[in-house]
Design an enzyme around this catalytic site. Structure first.
Site, PDB file in Angstrom:
ATOM      1  N   ASP A 415       8.264  -4.979   9.706  1.00  0.00           N
ATOM      2  CA  ASP A 415       8.303  -4.633   8.288  1.00  0.00           C
ATOM      3  C   ASP A 415       9.614  -5.068   7.641  1.00  0.00           C
ATOM      4  O   ASP A 415      10.584  -5.405   8.311  1.00  0.00           O
ATOM      5  CB  ASP A 415       8.141  -3.115   8.162  1.00  0.00           C
ATOM      6  CG  ASP A 415       7.515  -2.698   6.850  1.00  0.00           C
ATOM      7  OD1 ASP A 415       7.426  -3.521   5.925  1.00  0.00           O
ATOM      8  OD2 ASP A 415       7.098  -1.520   6.758  1.00  0.00           O
ATOM      9  N   GLU A 470      -1.021   2.134  -0.110  1.00  0.00           N
ATOM     10  CA  GLU A 470       0.186   2.960  -0.020  1.00  0.00           C
ATOM     11  C   GLU A 470       0.761   3.292  -1.389  1.00  0.00           C
ATOM     12  O   GLU A 470       1.426   4.317  -1.554  1.00  0.00           O
ATOM     13  CB  GLU A 470       1.245   2.252   0.819  1.00  0.00           C
ATOM     14  CG  GLU A 470       1.776   0.972   0.202  1.00  0.00           C
ATOM     15  CD  GLU A 470       2.838   0.290   1.068  1.00  0.00           C
ATOM     16  OE1 GLU A 470       3.003   0.709   2.226  1.00  0.00           O
ATOM     17  OE2 GLU A 470       3.479  -0.645   0.580  1.00  0.00           O
TER      18      GLU A 470
END
Length: 663
Positions: A415, A470
């Site tokens: 990430d 998200e």
């Protein structure tokens, strides 16, 4: 004169004539295999390409060039030394893709130019692409690359504009943005857009701008060109120095950049620049151009790379209930996730941030026994994937990858890359190779769009680069419109980890951002349909296992949907409005349909089914789904090939089906 001398003279005459013709030829035309697309290349004072489709001009003359640091410009005053046309009709065997086999049919024009460079053009029935090649000694420093896309008018477009400047620096972002639905001339001044983007060129035709085979080179942004009817390329300058900063100090942000975009090998092929063309919006749902243009797999044995669904702990903040332990980042919680996954046929779990020291992957959170968790997963036939942020991976992958592979970890979710300069792009290839050497899969998050890396290294099983679910944790956005836009635009580039599967479904009036146990706009059936419509070989189940257990009927349907398929058939759709498609795995078919906030009635044509009779399990919007997004209706009925079925979609709604042949 002897026969040998006559033959030599004849050869010299033919050779000289061919050479002179090659030097004189400055205009080239190439048609697609079906004859509908015409590419015209002009090699006069500048190299330019233009494209028409069935007589409609799509691109007007658009310049292409490579500018080197020594001042030379490849493509300026080009002198074509020879040209060659090839006709290719092949088939690509795909790995963990939306189909098992990809027809690869195109016509190719290769122009070799004085100065040890060339350009390769390809024309498919649904796309046109080109790339530069060079054959120079030593290293090249690329000052800039000029790629332009000039259209005929001030068309409407769907454009993702960069907005979240990580660390306040340009060329640093999450590559997540809703689309600006604007005319080309309305492109915000001094802004950048990333690819893919879509242009409506009229006559029902859409054009999507893409790039492919982006290796050891910066990604392409665009902004408005001088004509205000098209785009010109922009690239992140080469990073010379960088430091940690940005979001939570987890970005590695360049603080000093060079006055060039890349330094690279003098002999190489550069990335493809491509446009895809559709006559019907739905055709974009099944376009393979990026996969076709990508370099073939560099992994010989791919048997260990398995697509599949995965639980995800982060979205619901590891909120579980009806257990006798404290939920959190601990061993008991992840054993619970594994038990849920095993019971429901889910192949993986993801352990997100917090399992290790962020800066040291070899230092594990003492509340969590990773080996015990992995071993529990082995007993249950559930693989474990762990999270890491990119900078730490770049520093520690040589030690961390073999260490965790030996432990039995199946892969890493990596990430906060949030860059696509040359260094970042090269890093993704290096990481993919190192992971493959250790038989580890990779799920890239906080990353630019895919450009074919997932074909070259099929262990790259997931890719974000999309404004996913998200965002419901903190933002009130028109995601129902976005989710019926991205299948035609972002998904053209390749798989996208939108992280579907939210079961707290509400309409716009009842929505509010919540961090723990978030809500999601739209209906339950819309979320189920996403598992069919969205391409995601590593498909997240974003919600809490406890929530899924309470909704076992929907969970059973959701977890039976494969993450990769043998065949894809687009059924209907309009960008930004709705999408419907069918996918096949083995003898089973899966159908998904989704709409924006507009309720609509569609008729689905089931002529894609082979002759015979079938049982169909349907999850559709309930009669009150416009008020309560969790309202759905399950039906089991019969259907036959060629049947046409009317369906109704509530606002933000969906329709999903699993179809099995009857015995």
């Amino acid at each position: 004169m002897t026969k040998r001398k006559w033959a030599l003279l004849a050869f010299l005459l033919v050779f000289t004539s061919t050479l002179l013709n090659a030097q004189k030829s400055k205009e080239f035309d190439l048609k697609s295999p079906d004859g509908n697309i015409t590419l015209h290349v002009s090699a006069t004072d500048k190299l330019q390409w233009s494209v028409s489709h069935k007589g409609q001009q799509i691109l007007t003359p658009s310049v292409l060039s490579l500018q080197l640091e020594d001042g030379s410009v490849l493509g300026s005053q080009p002198k074509v030394t020879n040209s060659k046309v090839d006709k290719i009709n092949a088939t690509i065997t795909a790995i963990n893709y939306k189909k098992a086999r990809i027809p690869d049919q195109y016509h190719q024009l290769t122009l070799n130019c004085k100065g040890d460079y060339g350009v390769i053009f390809r024309v498919y029935n649904d796309a046109v692409a080109y790339r530069f090649t060079t054959k120079k000694k030593g290293e090249l420093i690329i000052k800039n690359e000029e790629a332009t896309f000039n259209f005929t008018d001030d068309h409407k477009a769907f454009i993702p504009i960069q907005w979240d400047y990580r660390g306040g620096q340009n060329f640093n972002s999450s590559f997540e943005a809703l689309y600006h639905e604007i005319n080309l001339s309305q492109f915000p001044k001094d802004s950048l857009a990333f690819l893919p983007l879509l242009v409506d060129v009229g006559q029902n035709k859409k054009v999507v701008l893409l790039e492919a085979d982006l290796e050891d080179y910066p990604g392409m942004y665009v902004n408005l060109n001088e004509t205000q009817k098209g785009f010109k390329s922009v690239y992140a300058p080469y990073p010379l120095e960088a430091q940690l900063g940005g979001s939570g100090n987890m970005n590695f942000i360049p603080t000093k950049r060079a006055e060039y975009i890349a330094k690279t090998a003098g002999t190489r092929s550069f990335p493809w620049r491509a446009i895809a063309i559709s006559e019907q919006d739905k055709d974009l749902l099944n376009n393979d151009i990026v996969q076709k243009l990508a370099s073939p797999s560099r992994i010989t044995d791919v048997s260990w790379i398995q697509a599949g669904q995965s639980t995800w702990d982060w979205w619901s903040s590891r909120t579980i209930s009806h257990v006798d332990f404290k939920a959190g980042n601990n061993t008991e919680t992840y054993k619970y996730y594994i038990d849920f996954a095993a019971k429901n046929g889910v192949k993986y779990i993801v352990i997100d941030a917090g399992w290790s020291d962020r800066a040291d992957l070899l230092t594990i959170n003492p509340a969590l026994n990773l080996q015990e968790i992995v071993d529990h997963g082995k007993q249950k036939n559930v693989g474990v994937v762990v999270w890491a942020y990119w900078y730490t991976i770049t520093q520690q992958m040589d030690k961390a990858f073999p260490h965790y592979a030996k432990m039995g970890v199946k892969g890493f979710k990596i990430d906060f890359i949030d860059r696509d300069d040359q260094v970042a792009v090269k890093s993704l290839y290096d990481i993919a190779k190192a992971a493959a050497d250790n038989k580890l899969m990779v799920d890239y998050h906080g990353v630019f769009k895919p450009t074919g890396l997932q074909r070259t290294y099929p262990n790259v099983i997931g890719y974000e680069g999309v404004k996913g679910l998200e965002n419901f944790k903190w933002a009130n956005e028109d995601q129902p419109r976005y989710t019926v836009s991205i299948p035609y635009i972002r998904m053209m580039a390749g798989p996208m980890d939108y992280t579907s599967g939210a079961f707290r479904n509400v309409n716009q009036a009842n929505f509010r951002p919540i961090n723990n146990l978030p809500l999601a706009k739209g209906t339950r059936s819309n979320q189920l349909a996403q598992f069919v419509v969205f391409e995601a070989p590593f498909q997240m189940l974003s919600d809490s296992p406890t929530t899924y257990i309470k909704e076992q009927e929907c969970t059973d349907f959701m977890t039976k949907i494969p993450a990769a398929f043998d065949e894809t058939v687009p059924l209907d759709g309009k960008v930004g409005e709705y999408a419907a498609l069918a996918r096949k795995k083995g003898d089973s078919w899966f159908v998904g349909a989704m709409t924006n906030w507009t309720a609509r009635d569609l008729t689905l044509d089931f002529s894609f089914l082979p002759a015979g009779n079938y049982q169909v399990e349907v999850f559709r919007d309930g009669i009150n789904a416009d008020r309560d997004g969790t309202d759905y209706k399950k039906e089991v009925t019969k259907i036959s090939s060629g049947q046409k079925l009317p369906i109704h979609l509530a606002p933000g709604g969906g329709w999903a089906a699993r179809i099995e042949p009857t015995k």
